[in-house]
Design an enzyme around this catalytic site. Structure first.
Site, short mmCIF file in Angstrom:
data_model
loop_
_atom_site.label_atom_id
_atom_site.label_comp_id
_atom_site.label_asym_id
_atom_site.label_seq_id
_atom_site.Cartn_x
_atom_site.Cartn_y
_atom_site.Cartn_z
N GLY A 58 0.84 -1.21 0.00
CA GLY A 58 0.00 0.00 0.00
C GLY A 58 0.87 1.25 0.00
N HIS A 59 1.84 1.29 0.92
CA HIS A 59 2.77 2.43 0.94
C HIS A 59 3.50 2.54 -0.39
CE1 HIS A 59 2.86 1.20 5.37
NE2 HIS A 59 2.49 2.46 5.45
N GLN A 83 0.23 11.32 17.42
CA GLN A 83 -1.06 10.88 16.87
C GLN A 83 -1.58 9.61 17.54
OE1 GLN A 83 0.72 10.45 12.80
NE2 GLN A 83 -0.59 8.65 12.67
N GLY A 169 -3.00 7.79 1.19
CA GLY A 169 -3.79 6.63 0.77
C GLY A 169 -5.25 6.79 1.12
N VAL A 198 -4.82 -0.56 -1.45
CA VAL A 198 -4.24 -1.83 -1.90
C VAL A 198 -4.69 -2.91 -0.93
CG1 VAL A 198 -2.11 -3.09 -2.39
CG2 VAL A 198 -2.29 -0.65 -2.96
P1 AMP Z 1 0.93 4.84 7.68
O1 AMP Z 1 2.33 4.35 7.58
O2 AMP Z 1 -0.03 3.83 8.14
O3 AMP Z 1 0.83 6.18 8.37
O4 AMP Z 1 0.50 5.13 6.16
C1 AMP Z 1 1.21 6.01 5.35
C2 AMP Z 1 0.39 6.27 4.11
O5 AMP Z 1 0.16 5.05 3.43
C3 AMP Z 1 -0.98 6.88 4.43
O6 AMP Z 1 -1.27 7.92 3.50
C4 AMP Z 1 -1.91 5.70 4.27
O7 AMP Z 1 -3.22 6.05 3.92
C5 AMP Z 1 -1.23 4.94 3.15
N1 AMP Z 1 -1.65 3.53 3.16
C6 AMP Z 1 -1.64 2.69 4.23
N2 AMP Z 1 -2.19 1.50 3.89
C7 AMP Z 1 -2.54 1.59 2.59
C8 AMP Z 1 -3.18 0.70 1.66
N3 AMP Z 1 -3.55 -0.53 2.02
N4 AMP Z 1 -3.40 1.14 0.40
C9 AMP Z 1 -3.03 2.40 0.03
N5 AMP Z 1 -2.45 3.30 0.86
C10 AMP Z 1 -2.20 2.89 2.12
#
Ligand code: AMP
Length: 311
Positions: A58-59, A83, A169, A198
Site C-alpha cells: 500500500g505504501h 497521533q 492513501g 491496496v
Molecule cells: P501509515 O504508515 O499507516 O501512516 O500510512 C502512510 C500512508 O500510506 C498513508 O497515507 C496511508 O493512507 C497509506 N496507506 C496505508 N495503507 C494503505 C493501503 N492498504 N493502500 C493504500 N495506501 C495505504
C-alpha cells in the site's frame, strides 16, 4: 543431424544485474531541508510520501505514484507519537527501517527522512495544528487528539520538504480530507494526491497493523472488507436506503463474530456527514477491533475515488 538452437550472445551490459541502491537516510531537519533544496533546484519536482514505516505494498503504491509523477521522491519514515493516544500501540507499533530501505531502494527511492522523536519534537516544542470540521467525525471522535498529531507532523514534513505533490492513501480516507482542509486553510502549496486502497487477494486492506493479527483473527478481519463489498453489491442492485445498507453490513459483521465495531458510516464524501440516501458518490467507512487490533477500511459507493472532485 539436429542441432540445438543457439541463443544469440547477450551484450555484456544485459548480463550485469544492477545492484539495488539503498536510499540515503537523513535524520535531521537541517539535513533534509538542505537535500531537498538541492534536489528541487533546476525546477525539479519533489514528491513527498509520509509514512510510519513497516512498509507494505500500500505504501509502495504511493511511492510508485510519486515516482511516476515527480522528478524525485522523498519518503519519510517516522512513527509519530503525537497521533497515538495514551492507551494506543505507539511502543508496540512495528518498526523495521532496514527492510523499509530495501523496499524503497527496489522502488527507486534515493532519499529517506527518518528522524528521531526528539528531532521532530525537541524540548520546548509547544505548537500544534488543531482541526475541526471533518476531523471531528469518525476517527476524531474515537481517537481524541489523533488528527492534531497527524496535521502537526504533516505540516512540519511539508515545511521541511516543500514538495510539489504529497501522496496519501484512501485507506485513511478521513485523514486525506483533514490534510486537504489543512493545506487549504493554512495556504500551503502542495497538491494532495490520494491513491486507492491496496488489498490482499482475499480483500483485507493492507495495514502495518495486520502483523498483530493471529491466523484466526485475520479470518475474522475479512468481515470488514466483505461488509463493504456487500454495501457495493446492494447499491449496484438498486438499494438506496443507507439504513438498510448499514443494517446488512452490521448483520454480516455480527454473523462472523469476534469483530467489535466502533463505527460504520455512510456519508457525504466531502463533509463526512451521514446521508440517508445514496444520491451520488458516498463514502462507506468503518472501524473495528479484532482482538486487540484496531482496523479501518472504506469504499466509495456509487462512484469511485476518481469521481470525487476537490478544488
Ligand atoms: P501509515 O504508515 O499507516 O501512516 O500510512 C502512510 C500512508 O500510506 C498513508 O497515507 C496511508 O493512507 C497509506 N496507506 C496505508 N495503507 C494503505 C493501503 N492498504 N493502500 C493504500 N495506501 C495505504
Amino acid at each position: 543431424m539436429t542441432t540445438e538452437p543457439t541463443t544469440p550472445d547477450k551484450a555484456p551490459s544485459e548480463e550485469i544485474e544492477r545492484p539495488i541502491r539503498r536510499p540515503e537516510v537523513l535524520s535531521t531537519c537541517d539535513e533534509i531541508v538542505g537535500a531537498c533544496r538541492v534536489l528541487g533546484s533546476d525546477r525539479a519536482t519533489l514528491g513527498l510520501v509520509p509514512t510510519m514505516g513497516a512498509l507494505h505494498a500500500g505504501h509502495l503504491s504511493l511511492v510508485d505514484a510519486a515516482q511516476a509523477e515527480c522528478d524525485h521522491t522523498v519518503v519519510t519514515v517516522f512513527v509519530n507519537p503525537t497521533q497515538f493516544g495514551p492507551k494506543e500501540d505507539f511502543s508496540a507499533y512495528p518498526r523495521d527501517l532496514d527492510a523499509d530501505l530495501v523496499a524503497l531502494g527496489q522502488h527507486g527511492v534515493t532519499l529517506v527522512f527518518a528522524p528521531s522523536t526528539e528531532e521532530i519534537y525537541p524540548e520546548g516544542f509547544a505548537t500544534y495544528v488543531e482541526n475541526d470540521g471533518v476531523a471531528s467525525e469518525w476517527e476524531g471522535a474515537c481517537r481524541p487528539g489523533h488528527f492534531r498529531g497527524v496535521t502537526t507532523v504533516v505540516a512540519k514534513l511539508l515545511n521541511l520538504v516543500m514538495p510539489k505533490v504529497a501522496y496519501f492513501g484512501q485507506k485513511d480516507y478521513q485523514q486525506s480530507l483533514v490534510i486537504r482542509r489543512m493545506v487549504a486553510d493554512l495556504n500551503m502549496h502542495p497538491e494532495i494526491r490520494v491513491c486507492p486502497i491496496v488489498r490482499e487477494s482475499d480483500g483485507l486492506a493492507l495495514s502495518s497493523r495486520n502483523v498483530y493479527l493471529s491466523a484466526e483473527e485475520r479470518l475474522r478481519a475479512l468481515a470488514l472488507s466483505q461488509s463493504l463489498r456487500l454495501a457495493e453489491q446492494l447499491v449496484d442492485d438498486g438499494e438506496g436506503d443507507t439504513a438498510v445498507i448499514e443494517r446488512r453490513m452490521r448483520q454480516l459483521i455480527e454473523s462472523v463474530g469476534g469483530v467489535a465495531l466502533e463505527y460504520i458510516a455512510l456519508a457525504d464524501p466531502y463533509t463526512l456527514k451521514s446521508v440517508s440516501e445514496i444520491a451520488g458518490p458516498t463514502v462507506a467507512a468503518l472501524a473495528a477491533r479484532v482482538g486487540s487490533t484496531r482496523l479501518i477500511d472504506n469504499t466509495i459507493l456509487s462512484g469511485t475515488l476518481s469521481d470525487l472532485e476537490f478544488s
